[in-house]
Design a protein around this motif. Structure first.
Motif, PDB file in Angstrom:
ATOM      1  N   SER A 184       0.825  -1.209   0.000  1.00 38.64           N
ATOM      2  CA  SER A 184       0.000   0.000   0.000  1.00 38.64           C
ATOM      3  C   SER A 184       0.857   1.257   0.000  1.00 38.64           C
ATOM      4  O   SER A 184       0.516   2.255  -0.646  1.00 38.64           O
ATOM      5  CB  SER A 184      -0.918  -0.002   1.230  1.00 38.64           C
ATOM      6  N   THR A 185       1.970   1.224   0.719  1.00 41.05           N
ATOM      7  CA  THR A 185       2.877   2.374   0.717  1.00 41.05           C
ATOM      8  C   THR A 185       3.453   2.603  -0.663  1.00 41.05           C
ATOM      9  O   THR A 185       3.575   3.748  -1.118  1.00 41.05           O
ATOM     10  CB  THR A 185       4.013   2.157   1.728  1.00 41.05           C
ATOM     11  N   ALA A 186       3.802   1.525  -1.365  1.00 45.15           N
ATOM     12  CA  ALA A 186       4.323   1.658  -2.727  1.00 45.15           C
ATOM     13  C   ALA A 186       3.279   2.256  -3.657  1.00 45.15           C
ATOM     14  O   ALA A 186       3.590   3.096  -4.509  1.00 45.15           O
ATOM     15  CB  ALA A 186       4.780   0.291  -3.246  1.00 45.15           C
ATOM     16  N   VAL A 187       2.022   1.830  -3.492  1.00 43.54           N
ATOM     17  CA  VAL A 187       0.959   2.378  -4.325  1.00 43.54           C
ATOM     18  C   VAL A 187       0.774   3.866  -4.050  1.00 43.54           C
ATOM     19  O   VAL A 187       0.642   4.683  -4.965  1.00 43.54           O
ATOM     20  CB  VAL A 187      -0.362   1.614  -4.085  1.00 43.54           C
ATOM     21  N   LEU A 188       0.772   4.233  -2.770  1.00 42.92           N
ATOM     22  CA  LEU A 188       0.602   5.638  -2.421  1.00 42.92           C
ATOM     23  C   LEU A 188       1.730   6.484  -3.004  1.00 42.92           C
ATOM     24  O   LEU A 188       1.488   7.572  -3.548  1.00 42.92           O
ATOM     25  CB  LEU A 188       0.552   5.793  -0.903  1.00 42.92           C
ATOM     26  N   ILE A 189       2.962   6.009  -2.897  1.00 46.07           N
ATOM     27  CA  ILE A 189       4.092   6.752  -3.455  1.00 46.07           C
ATOM     28  C   ILE A 189       3.937   6.883  -4.963  1.00 46.07           C
ATOM     29  O   ILE A 189       4.206   7.948  -5.543  1.00 46.07           O
ATOM     30  CB  ILE A 189       5.418   6.062  -3.086  1.00 46.07           C
ATOM     31  N   SER A 190       3.498   5.815  -5.629  1.00 39.76           N
ATOM     32  CA  SER A 190       3.290   5.878  -7.075  1.00 39.76           C
ATOM     33  C   SER A 190       2.258   6.923  -7.437  1.00 39.76           C
ATOM     34  O   SER A 190       2.422   7.684  -8.396  1.00 39.76           O
ATOM     35  CB  SER A 190       2.847   4.505  -7.593  1.00 39.76           C
ATOM     36  N   ASP A 547       9.586  -2.290   4.513  1.00 35.51           N
ATOM     37  CA  ASP A 547      10.248  -1.258   3.711  1.00 35.51           C
ATOM     38  C   ASP A 547      10.897  -1.856   2.472  1.00 35.51           C
ATOM     39  O   ASP A 547      10.857  -1.260   1.386  1.00 35.51           O
ATOM     40  CB  ASP A 547      11.311  -0.541   4.556  1.00 35.51           C
ATOM     41  N   LEU A 548      11.506  -3.023   2.621  1.00 35.46           N
ATOM     42  CA  LEU A 548      12.149  -3.665   1.473  1.00 35.46           C
ATOM     43  C   LEU A 548      11.113  -4.082   0.434  1.00 35.46           C
ATOM     44  O   LEU A 548      11.402  -4.077  -0.772  1.00 35.46           O
ATOM     45  CB  LEU A 548      12.955  -4.877   1.931  1.00 35.46           C
ATOM     46  N   LYS A 549       9.917  -4.452   0.867  1.00 34.55           N
ATOM     47  CA  LYS A 549       8.847  -4.772  -0.078  1.00 34.55           C
ATOM     48  C   LYS A 549       8.469  -3.530  -0.874  1.00 34.55           C
ATOM     49  O   LYS A 549       8.341  -3.581  -2.103  1.00 34.55           O
ATOM     50  CB  LYS A 549       7.629  -5.313   0.683  1.00 34.55           C
ATOM     51  N   THR A 550       8.302  -2.413  -0.186  1.00 36.62           N
ATOM     52  CA  THR A 550       8.003  -1.162  -0.882  1.00 36.62           C
ATOM     53  C   THR A 550       9.105  -0.815  -1.875  1.00 36.62           C
ATOM     54  O   THR A 550       8.833  -0.458  -3.028  1.00 36.62           O
ATOM     55  CB  THR A 550       7.847  -0.019   0.138  1.00 36.62           C
ATOM     56  N   GLY A 551      10.340  -0.925  -1.432  1.00 37.29           N
ATOM     57  CA  GLY A 551      11.457  -0.610  -2.308  1.00 37.29           C
ATOM     58  C   GLY A 551      11.540  -1.543  -3.501  1.00 37.29           C
ATOM     59  O   GLY A 551      11.843  -1.108  -4.622  1.00 37.29           O
ATOM     60  N   HIS A 552      11.261  -2.830  -3.297  1.00 39.32           N
ATOM     61  CA  HIS A 552      11.304  -3.777  -4.407  1.00 39.32           C
ATOM     62  C   HIS A 552      10.255  -3.439  -5.460  1.00 39.32           C
ATOM     63  O   HIS A 552      10.515  -3.503  -6.669  1.00 39.32           O
ATOM     64  CB  HIS A 552      11.082  -5.188  -3.874  1.00 39.32           C
ATOM     65  N   LEU A 553       9.059  -3.079  -5.017  1.00 36.01           N
ATOM     66  CA  LEU A 553       7.991  -2.754  -5.951  1.00 36.01           C
ATOM     67  C   LEU A 553       8.301  -1.505  -6.767  1.00 36.01           C
ATOM     68  O   LEU A 553       7.894  -1.391  -7.925  1.00 36.01           O
ATOM     69  CB  LEU A 553       6.674  -2.571  -5.190  1.00 36.01           C
ATOM     70  N   LEU A 554       9.001  -0.569  -6.179  1.00 34.74           N
ATOM     71  CA  LEU A 554       9.291   0.695  -6.853  1.00 34.74           C
ATOM     72  C   LEU A 554      10.692   0.751  -7.434  1.00 34.74           C
ATOM     73  O   LEU A 554      11.053   1.748  -8.074  1.00 34.74           O
ATOM     74  CB  LEU A 554       9.095   1.864  -5.878  1.00 34.74           C
ATOM     75  N   GLY A 555      11.502  -0.272  -7.221  1.00 35.44           N
ATOM     76  CA  GLY A 555      12.830  -0.318  -7.824  1.00 35.44           C
ATOM     77  C   GLY A 555      13.916   0.374  -7.038  1.00 35.44           C
ATOM     78  O   GLY A 555      14.968   0.698  -7.592  1.00 35.44           O
TER      79      GLY A 555
END
Length: 719
Positions: A184-190, A547-555
């Motif tokens: 969800s954090t990755a989606v929000l950042i996107s 955090d690593l999951k978020t980073g992996h999704l966003l590169g």
């Protein structure tokens, strides 16, 4: 203490097929795309520390009150984005280095690692138990000075971070566990950076539709991965939506500021009128005799929004059973003869034993189930049927691609089978192909050296702080047990979005009751220290993996996140020490404002497992509650995707509602129901809801600093 992340609400929708997810299992994973922006910057670290400081203050404040601590990953991302927009002229005067999604990942990583230190270092539970609740017979109270407090904090803040690194490839790259908060954090950042659109074509107005595209519990892992590649490419770069983005951004900023101001104003008012924190809801008699009051704090309403309706209603059930049934029963039967609010001999302390039994039962069943799942995944022969075993043997023998499912569903993850276990149709090399480049990963040498140094540092700091009170073998055992339990915590967080650190610490305390002789006068203190070390390791490993999951999704580069975690943890340990000493110097602890309920849970657990005995009839009721919630937890673990899953009470949530006074639980329930109404009835987007909750929580947390200053200089309260 409950889990450190949201994600306990209902799923975001049924599985949906993705047009590019028809690739057979034997097809190699796509190559990782070149990511724009730098993953590690000085300005990103600085902004992360600034955001983390505010959240750290809030977590210490709320943690000492109720034990609730959260990394607040999404609010941290939102605040980081807002600070960069407001300070863009200073941070990027020439417009050459725009704030990128991977830099936002760094911001929320630093902020989150700093934010959890009040819990990770034991300031909201273990240390108050040592400082204020240990009796002289138990070698207490243990009062640590500035130097020893700081040394203890630094000793606990590293080994969990380092230990998460070698787990990353297994749980994120190969198994692709969900880690809903990280997703969800990755989606929000996107969305914030214009890389994805909501259902109305607005690139920053919300992310509910994006979560439905891959965030619900029933949605395949394949849809969850590669947000930047899939959602961004599908929706375009957002050109032509500049006006919508600007208007949406202004609305969200206004909402954040209004909620921050209103929540802060209420906090300021409660300083002069403390009665506002305890409003009678069933009359003054029920309030004074049975503690049924409401604290209409907007911050606790915001916490309820983040927790979701299911969790808050389970907490309300715990409050009703504990404070509406068991407390009057224990009082009237003479099992707890003292006034209700007395922790030692009143029903307030009596019901803690029941809540403690519920937490232990929930932890044992949940972690036992995860251990069973891990055995199935790491020992394939343990669970494979004969035909699948033959397929595995054929796959190994021919060293080729042996797809198990000849016609995979469009929503299946190429890295996992339908039951969530790693796919046997892809080689390890193929599964790792989507990982970050080698130069962006943390090297094996760094992991080995870092793990050895951090473990040695933790052992040395603990021995220096407590000396001969805590034997060296107990500290060494606690650290290595923390690593083992950390694996369970990471897997629990990846699958359920809840890191059961409360249960993990209690299991550690139970284990040490067997290896520390009860004749040892320091057995209770040793039990507390061992549990704190185990909790710190599991908590940090789980937070790092989100955090690593978020980073992996966003590169983002894992190496940048690792060093961001180290920096944030160091700063958080130092700042938390300073904040804790300020609060405990100015306010009475435990007292009316800071009741430190988790401190009592810690000390009661230590006394229980070291053979100190229970109040009358507490054993019978605790045993019955443990059996009941062992059954409900077992049912919950087997029915995660059913519609009625949310109706089965969660043990941890019920226990938290039971040992916290009703005033906090009622406010959180209001927030959970409000969030449900917002989403389902109004049909509004999630982003404004996160903004509203964040502003409410941070407003009270920040203004509590002002109240602290006024209390220290003697500004009088009004009658």
């Amino acid at each position: 203490m409950i889990g450190t992340g949201p994600g306990t609400g209902p799923g975001t929708g049924p599985p949906r097929a993705d047009p590019d997810v028809s690739t057979p299992l034997l097809t190699a994973a796509p190559k990782r795309k070149q990511i724009e922006g730098a993953s590690f910057t000085v300005r990103g670290v600085a902004v992360g520390l600034a955001v983390g400081l505010v959240i750290c203050f809030s977590n210490m404040y709320f943690g000492l009150q109720t034990g609730w601590v959260s990394t607040m990953s999404m609010p941290a991302s939102l605040m980081g984005f807002g600070l960069f927009r407001l300070l863009r002229a200073r941070l990027d005067p020439k417009g050459l280095l725009p704030f990128s999604p991977v830099e936002n990942v760094l911001v929320q990583t630093v902020a989150g690692s700093m934010a959890i230190m009040p819990l990770g270092c034991g300031f909201v539970g273990v240390l108050p138990a040592m400082n204020y609740l240990l009796t002289p017979e138990e070698r207490g109270p243990v009062v640590l000075g500035w130097g020893k407090l700081l040394l203890w904090s630094l000793g606990l803040c590293y080994f969990g971070v380092v230990f998460a690194v070698p787990l990353r490839r297994q749980v994120i790259i190969r198994e692709r566990l969900k880690f809903p908060t990280g997703f969800s954090t990755a989606v929000l950042i996107s969305v914030l950076h214009g890389k994805a659109k909501d259902g109305e074509g607005n690139t920053s107005g919300g992310f509910a539709s994006l979560a439905a595209d891959g965030g619900g519990d029933g949605v395949s892992n394949r849809n969850r991965d590669r947000i930047g590649d899939r959602i961004g490419d599908r929706n375009g770069d957002g050109n032509g939506d500049g006006e919508k983005r600007a208007e949406s951004w202004k609305r969200n900023v206004r909402l954040l500021l209004v909620c921050f101001f209103v929540s802060g104003l209420f906090t300021f008012a409660t300083y002069f009128l403390p009665v506002l924190r305890n409003i009678p809801i069933f009359g003054s008699a029920a309030a004074s005799a049975w503690l049924w009051t409401l604290n209409p704090s907007l911050a606790y309403v915001g916490q309820g929004i983040i927790m979701g309706p299911a969790t808050t209603l389970h907490m309300l059930l715990g409050a009703i059973v504990g404070w509406g049934v068991l407390s009057p029963l224990a009082k009237n039967k003479g099992w707890a003869p003292a006034p209700v609010g007395d922790w030692e001999n009143g029903s307030k302390g009596w019901i803690v034993w029941v809540s403690l039994a519920i937490m232990l039962a929930d932890a044992i069943v949940s972690l036992g189930y995860l251990a069973f799942r891990s055995a199935k995944q790491y020992l394939p022969g343990f669970q494979l049927k004969s035909d699948r075993a033959k397929a595995l043997l054929s796959h190994i023998t021919h060293a080729g691609y042996a797809p198990i499912n000849s016609s995979p569903d469009a929503n299946d993850d190429p890295g996992t089978d339908s039951d969530g276990t790693p796919s046997l149709g892809r080689t390890g090399k193929e599964q790792d192909e989507e990982d970050a480049p080698v130069d962006q990963q943390v090297s094996n040498r760094t992991v080995v050296v870092g793990l050895a140094l951090s473990i040695g540092f933790c052992i040395a700091c603990t021995h220096i702080v407590f000396g001969d009170l805590v034997p060296l073998y107990a500290t060494v055992t606690a650290v290595f047990m923390a690593l083992l339990l950390g694996i369970m915590g990471v897997r629990a967080q990846g699958e359920t979005d809840l890191n059961p650190v409360s249960g993990i610490s209690k299991l550690a305390q139970l284990f040490f009751a067997f290896i520390i002789p009860q004749s040892n006068k320091s057995s209770v203190l040793i039990n507390l220290v061992a549990g704190a070390v185990s909790e710190a390791g599991a908590l940090q490993a789980g937070d790092m993996m989100q955090d690593l999951k978020t980073g992996h999704l966003l590169g983002a580069a894992p190496k940048a996140q690792f060093w961001g975690q180290v920096i944030g943890a160091t700063a958080g340990a130092v700042v938390s020490t300073f904040i804790y000493r300020m609060y405990t110097t100015v306010y009475e602890v435990p007292g009316d404002l800071f009741q430190v309920p988790t401190g009592y849970v810690w000390i009661f657990t230590a006394r229980l497992v070291t053979g100190k005995g229970l109040p009358p009839m507490a054993k019978e009721w605790a045993l019955g509650a443990a059996v009941l919630f062992a059954v409900t937890t077992a049912v919950r673990t087997q029915t995660p995707s059913t519609r009625w899953h949310a109706l089965i009470p969660g043990g941890i949530a019920v226990a938290v509602g039971m040992y916290n006074v009703p005033s906090f639980t009622l406010a959180r329930t209001i927030g959970g129901l409000f969030g449900w109404w917002w989403r389902s009835t109004m049909g509004w987007k999630d982003t404004p809801l996160i903004v509203l909750a964040s502003g409410s929580i941070l407003g009270e947390g920040f203004l509590s600093i002002v109240c602290l200053i006024m209390e220290s200089v003697g500004v009088p309260h009004l009658k």
